[in-house]
Design an enzyme around this catalytic site. Structure first.
Site: not given
Ligand code: PSU
Ligand code: MN
Length: 312
Positions: A24, A85, A158
């Protein structure tokens, strides 16, 4: 017939390659700071190659979903300000604008499936946020996993998230969560979340088998494979929890909402732990991507999927 060809551009290595592993780009543009993001993006591709598999980093550029990037594109993603994003809902919008977009787990999975890639290695999954009962903040990564047939290899999520609710949500959506050589859900920086997994596997071949059976049965969606951080990078849970507590308080105070929440928290945790978390982050990314490459190779041995007609 889908009209995807128009919007998909495969890099030369991807066109020729086998045992493809999707990577990604949100982690490059929004998850890690410069210059570690650029160094890591290149290193992850090298890890995949060293295993005999083919890396396919995914991003949006000039109105195309690019699958397999070259060094200039990786550099742009790592250095430019205002990289969008891109999650599932943002794909058509950013493509129409011909903008530079970094794909989240959800959007990377979708793009990977368009390019016929079944394995994807990353760091952390999005999930159900703490307080989601009032904010409704549940990552689109989870619904994507219920629809798109890609194996996502990660270090769990996390604990900025509510990990127990994240597991509940994945169960509801019919998504297998398989511990790789562990029966405890890792919490990204640490191998301990206190949450037991009901499924685990000791080899890439076993995971490939499970995936093949799932798809042979016509069960839609993906699989989460959770790999604990390597022992030398595994941080004590209490230390991380403290940093996360402070990061969450800072987000609340700053009134951060929506898609900005995750990048804000990632950055705040990094600042709170001063570099230590960054080393762990990079180490676990390399480890996960290496396991993803092994699974991609094992899937080749399983042969092509056979969808029974009556289930399609
Ligand atoms: N968690 C991490 N590192 C990241 C992400 C999540 O520890 O870089 C990134 C990933 O690309 C994940 C996105 O798909 O954040 C999720 O964002 P949201 O919670 O806005 O869906
Ligand atoms: Mn969200």
């Amino acid at each position: 017939m889908l009209n995807t060809e128009k919007y998909l551009k495969l890099g030369p290595e991807v066109r020729e390659g086998t045992a493809l592993v999707a990577l990604e780009s949100t982690v490059i543009s929004h998850g890690l700071p410069y210059p570690e993001n650029l160094v890591t993006a290149n290193a992850l591709e090298e890890v995949v190659r060293s295993k005999g598999a083919t890396p396919a980093t995914i991003a949006l550029l000039d109105g195309k979903i690019r699958v397999g990037l070259g060094p200039p594109e990786l550099k742009r993603l790592a250095t430019e300000q205002n990289v969008a994003k891109v999650s599932r809902r943002d794909l058509p919008v950013v493509l129409a604008r011909k903008g530079l977009g970094a794909t989240t787990v959800a959007a990377t999975m979708y793009a990977a499936s368009l390019a016929n890639i079944q394995v994807f290695g990353t760091g952390g999954l999005g999930g159900v946020h703490r307080g989601a009962t009032s904010t409704f903040d549940i990552s689109a990564d989870l619904t994507e996993l219920s629809r798109t047939p890609v194996i996502v290899v990660c270090a769990g999520a996390k604990s900025i998230l509510d990990l127990a609710l994240t597991l509940e949500y994945l169960e509801t959506q019919g998504v297998p969560v398989i511990g790789y050589k562990t029966d405890e859900l890792p919490a990204f920086y640490t191998s301990h979340s206190g949450l037991k997994l009901e499924a685990w596997a000791d080899s890439a071949a076993e995971i490939a088998r499970i995936a093949r059976i799932k798809w042979d049965l016509g069960l839609p969606g993906g699989i989460v494979v959770t790999v604990p951080p390597p022992p030398e990078a595994d941080l004590p849970p209490q230390e991380i929890e403290k940093a996360i507590g402070r990061a969450l308080a800072a987000a609340e105070q700053a009134g951060v909402k929506g898609k900005a929440v995750t990048p804000f928290l990632l950055n705040a945790v990094r600042l709170e732990t001063e570099g230590k978390s960054l080393e762990t982050n990079v180490a676990l990314l390399k480890n996960n991507v290496s396991v993803a490459a092994e699974i991609a190779l094992a899937l080749l041995d399983e042969g092509p999927a056979e969808m029974p007609e009556e289930l399609i």
